[in-house]
Each structure stands twice: as structure tokens, then as C-alpha cells.
Design a protein around this motif. Structure first.
Motif, PDB file in Angstrom:
ATOM      1  N   VAL A  77      47.945  36.363  44.803  1.00  0.00           N
ATOM      2  CA  VAL A  77      46.001  34.349  45.078  1.00  0.00           C
ATOM      3  C   VAL A  77      47.151  33.533  44.443  1.00  0.00           C
ATOM      4  O   VAL A  77      46.401  32.986  44.895  1.00  0.00           O
ATOM      5  N   LEU A  78      49.361  33.543  44.005  1.00  0.00           N
ATOM      6  CA  LEU A  78      49.195  32.215  44.030  1.00  0.00           C
ATOM      7  C   LEU A  78      49.486  31.395  45.193  1.00  0.00           C
ATOM      8  O   LEU A  78      49.990  30.554  45.340  1.00  0.00           O
ATOM      9  N   GLN A  79      49.827  32.624  46.000  1.00  0.00           N
ATOM     10  CA  GLN A  79      50.087  32.029  47.253  1.00  0.00           C
ATOM     11  C   GLN A  79      49.763  30.923  48.176  1.00  0.00           C
ATOM     12  O   GLN A  79      50.290  30.103  49.087  1.00  0.00           O
ATOM     13  N   GLY A  80      48.413  30.997  47.806  1.00  0.00           N
ATOM     14  CA  GLY A  80      47.090  30.054  48.721  1.00  0.00           C
ATOM     15  C   GLY A  80      48.244  28.921  48.104  1.00  0.00           C
ATOM     16  O   GLY A  80      47.923  28.056  49.279  1.00  0.00           O
ATOM     17  N   ILE A  81      48.369  28.542  47.197  1.00  0.00           N
ATOM     18  CA  ILE A  81      48.755  26.956  46.951  1.00  0.00           C
ATOM     19  C   ILE A  81      50.298  26.297  48.145  1.00  0.00           C
ATOM     20  O   ILE A  81      50.111  25.958  48.411  1.00  0.00           O
ATOM     21  N   GLY A  82      50.709  27.751  48.189  1.00  0.00           N
ATOM     22  CA  GLY A  82      52.536  27.270  48.897  1.00  0.00           C
ATOM     23  C   GLY A  82      52.005  27.151  50.779  1.00  0.00           C
ATOM     24  O   GLY A  82      52.632  26.913  50.871  1.00  0.00           O
ATOM     25  N   ASN A  83      51.003  28.721  50.436  1.00  0.00           N
ATOM     26  CA  ASN A  83      50.582  27.836  51.876  1.00  0.00           C
ATOM     27  C   ASN A  83      49.340  26.822  52.095  1.00  0.00           C
ATOM     28  O   ASN A  83      49.557  26.203  53.761  1.00  0.00           O
ATOM     29  N   LEU A  84      48.965  25.984  51.793  1.00  0.00           N
ATOM     30  CA  LEU A  84      48.439  25.245  51.464  1.00  0.00           C
ATOM     31  C   LEU A  84      48.950  23.592  51.414  1.00  0.00           C
ATOM     32  O   LEU A  84      48.839  23.277  51.828  1.00  0.00           O
ATOM     33  N   THR A  85      50.557  23.967  50.979  1.00  0.00           N
ATOM     34  CA  THR A  85      51.369  22.714  50.435  1.00  0.00           C
ATOM     35  C   THR A  85      52.555  22.631  51.360  1.00  0.00           C
ATOM     36  O   THR A  85      53.390  23.862  50.519  1.00  0.00           O
ATOM     37  N   ASP A  86      53.068  21.996  51.827  1.00  0.00           N
ATOM     38  CA  ASP A  86      54.249  21.792  52.378  1.00  0.00           C
ATOM     39  C   ASP A  86      55.482  21.788  51.209  1.00  0.00           C
ATOM     40  O   ASP A  86      56.172  22.761  51.620  1.00  0.00           O
ATOM     41  N   ASN A 103      47.171  52.238  38.641  1.00  0.00           N
ATOM     42  CA  ASN A 103      46.893  51.047  39.519  1.00  0.00           C
ATOM     43  C   ASN A 103      48.112  51.366  40.622  1.00  0.00           C
ATOM     44  O   ASN A 103      48.801  50.910  39.967  1.00  0.00           O
ATOM     45  N   ARG A 104      47.557  52.439  41.733  1.00  0.00           N
ATOM     46  CA  ARG A 104      48.812  52.976  42.278  1.00  0.00           C
ATOM     47  C   ARG A 104      48.785  51.790  43.375  1.00  0.00           C
ATOM     48  O   ARG A 104      50.041  51.375  43.936  1.00  0.00           O
ATOM     49  N   LYS A 105      48.048  51.006  44.037  1.00  0.00           N
ATOM     50  CA  LYS A 105      48.988  49.345  44.557  1.00  0.00           C
ATOM     51  C   LYS A 105      49.139  48.265  43.298  1.00  0.00           C
ATOM     52  O   LYS A 105      49.829  47.412  44.540  1.00  0.00           O
ATOM     53  N   ARG A 106      49.326  47.945  42.160  1.00  0.00           N
ATOM     54  CA  ARG A 106      50.080  47.259  41.524  1.00  0.00           C
ATOM     55  C   ARG A 106      50.074  46.317  41.651  1.00  0.00           C
ATOM     56  O   ARG A 106      50.933  45.466  42.392  1.00  0.00           O
ATOM     57  N   ALA A 107      48.598  45.428  41.229  1.00  0.00           N
ATOM     58  CA  ALA A 107      48.397  44.428  41.074  1.00  0.00           C
ATOM     59  C   ALA A 107      49.150  43.264  40.640  1.00  0.00           C
ATOM     60  O   ALA A 107      49.860  43.282  39.336  1.00  0.00           O
ATOM     61  N   SER A 108      49.324  42.326  41.293  1.00  0.00           N
ATOM     62  CA  SER A 108      49.757  41.399  41.707  1.00  0.00           C
ATOM     63  C   SER A 108      49.637  39.995  40.985  1.00  0.00           C
ATOM     64  O   SER A 108      48.568  39.358  41.744  1.00  0.00           O
ATOM     65  N   VAL A 109      49.860  38.829  40.396  1.00  0.00           N
ATOM     66  CA  VAL A 109      49.365  37.711  40.694  1.00  0.00           C
ATOM     67  C   VAL A 109      50.004  36.950  42.138  1.00  0.00           C
ATOM     68  O   VAL A 109      49.124  35.171  42.173  1.00  0.00           O
ATOM     69  N   LEU A 110      50.613  37.170  42.343  1.00  0.00           N
ATOM     70  CA  LEU A 110      51.162  36.972  43.646  1.00  0.00           C
ATOM     71  C   LEU A 110      50.953  36.406  44.697  1.00  0.00           C
ATOM     72  O   LEU A 110      50.105  35.178  45.421  1.00  0.00           O
TER      73      LEU A 110
END
Length: 235
Positions: free
Chosen positions: A28-37, A19-26
Motif C-alpha cells: 500500500v505504501l509503495q504507491g508513494i514511492g512510485n508516484l514521487t521520484d 493469514n497465509r499470504k502474510r498481509a503487509s502495509v508495504l
């Protein structure tokens, strides 16, 4: 500093040639941080047990928020978390022992998601892992699981469980209800993984251990209660 933070400790999922682009959960998870102050996201990588301990200790030592949620994202195999190629994994017992450290930072962890294959089979180990801690829940999977689907489920759980107030952490039905609201977004019949070649539906692949805060509460396998609460949605 009052506030909430999700500590993501992740082990690389695939080698560069896989997997050349080195998939990460980060991402996907950053959506929570972006939605919630008031929710921060802190991410670290680990390769083996010493790396896990160092990542967790370092993040806890430098995290100023007082309500924390731990998300361990890594391959799993029965009683081992992480590991790839020639790198050995971290024993589940070692991970749980680390969470029982009697220090102020560790006491701020409210819940743990073990986003790893098969770790949810170890119910007695997970129950023992909550003993002597202020952690109120641990969630995991019992079989080999699909990466993308399980990641979306994990994010949905964190989005819902981070809404609970500290007072609500003292009520087991409330904790189970929060998981119900997170998981009812998904089809319980969806074949999320395998066990010895047999396809496993989502409803049969999860484990939830709870231990509400307060005097007298013990760790309990709440998986059956969760399935019962989801009955109308997952049947």
C-alpha cells in the motif's frame, strides 16, 4: 544524499494459519514511492525489542537520505507495540527511548507514525518521547483499529507530511494543517474501531503530538487543535 525516505519497521500481523499470504502495509505504501521520484521506501520486520532496535539502527546506518519518516506498523496494546503468540511486544517506553539516541542519523527523523492499537492513549509518554529529539510530530491511535482503514490513513498522512519543507517544520499551525489536509479525505464518523466493546469513530480515535523545530518549542498535544481544524469536514 539529499532526499527523503520512509523507514517502515513492521511486525508480522498474523500467523501463517491465520493469514497465509502474510498481509503487509508495504504494498500500500509503495504507491508513494512510485508516484514521487525523491522518496525512497525501506522496509524491515521485527519480532521483539532487540529486533526493533537492530532494524532501526541498520536502516538508519545505511540510509543516505537526509529527511526521514518512521512508520512503525504493528499490533499494539496500551503500552506495548508488536508481539504475537508467545513473542512479547516492545514497550512503548523502550521504543521512544531508542528514538532519543543522540546520533546524526536519528536526528534526521522528522515524524513518526505509530500504526498500532491503543498507543495513542499514552499522551504524556509520547510528549516525553519528543523531548531532546528533532522529531516534529508523532501520530497514533487510541483504540483497537481496523487494519485496512488505518493503513490507508497512515499512507495518506505520510503522502501529505512528506510535502512539507524543512522551513515549514518550524511552524506548528503548518504541521497541523498538513494533518488536516490528509485526514479530511476520510469520514470522521466512520467507526474505525472499538474500546471495551464500544464502537469508536475516527474523529475520537487519533492523537497528534507536535514539537516544531526551533529554539523554545516544547512538545504539545495538538489533538484538540487538529479536531478543531477538521470540524467543518468531520461534523
Amino acid at each position: 544524499m539529499p532526499g527523503k525516505a520512509i523507514l517502515v519497521i513492521e511486525s508480522p500481523w498474523w500467523t501463517p494459519d491465520q493469514n497465509r499470504k502474510r498481509a503487509s502495509v508495504l504494498p500500500v505504501l509503495q504507491g508513494i514511492g512510485n508516484l514521487t521520484d525523491n522518496i525512497s521506501i525501506y522496509h524491515s520486520y521485527f519480532y521483539e525489542k532487540h529486533g526493533f532496535k537492530a532494524a532501526l539502527k541498520d536502516d538508519l546506518s545505511h540510509t543516505r537520505e537526509n529527511r526521514l519518516y518512521l512508520y512503525v506498523a504493528a499490533h499494539g496494546s496500551r503500552k506495548t507495540v508488536g508481539g504475537a503468540g508467545e513473542t512479547p511486544g516492545l514497550l512503548l517506553s523502550t521504543l521512544l527511548k531508542e528514538l532519543r539516541r543522540n546520533t546524526p542519523q536519528y536526528k534526521n527523523i522528522e515524524g513518526v507514525i505509530l500504526g498500532s492499537c491503543e498507543i495513542g492513549r499514552n499522551v504524556s509518554d509520547l510528549m516525553q518521547g519528543l523531548t531532546g529529539t528533532r522529531i516534529t510530530w508523532i501520530f497514533g491511535y487510541t483504540c483497537e483499529i481496523d487494519w485496512m482503514t488505518s493503513t490507508m490513513i497512515d499512507v495518506a498522512i505520510l503522502e501529505r507530511l512528506t510535502r512539507l519543507s524543512t522551513t515549514q517544520l518550524s511552524r506548528r499551525p503548518t504541521i497541523i494543517s498538513a494533518f488536516t489536509k490528509a485526514l479530511r479525505r476520510f469520514n470522521g464518523e466512520y467507526l474505525i474501531g472499538e474500546d471495551n466493546g464500544n464502537k469508536i469513530a475516527l474523529r475520537d480515535s487519533v492523537t497528534l503530538i507536535t514539537k516544531p523545530r526551533g529554539r523554545g518549542y516544547l512538545a504539545q498535544d495538538s489533538t484538540a487543535d487538529l479536531r478543531a481544524a477538521l470540524g467543518g469536514y468531520w461534523e
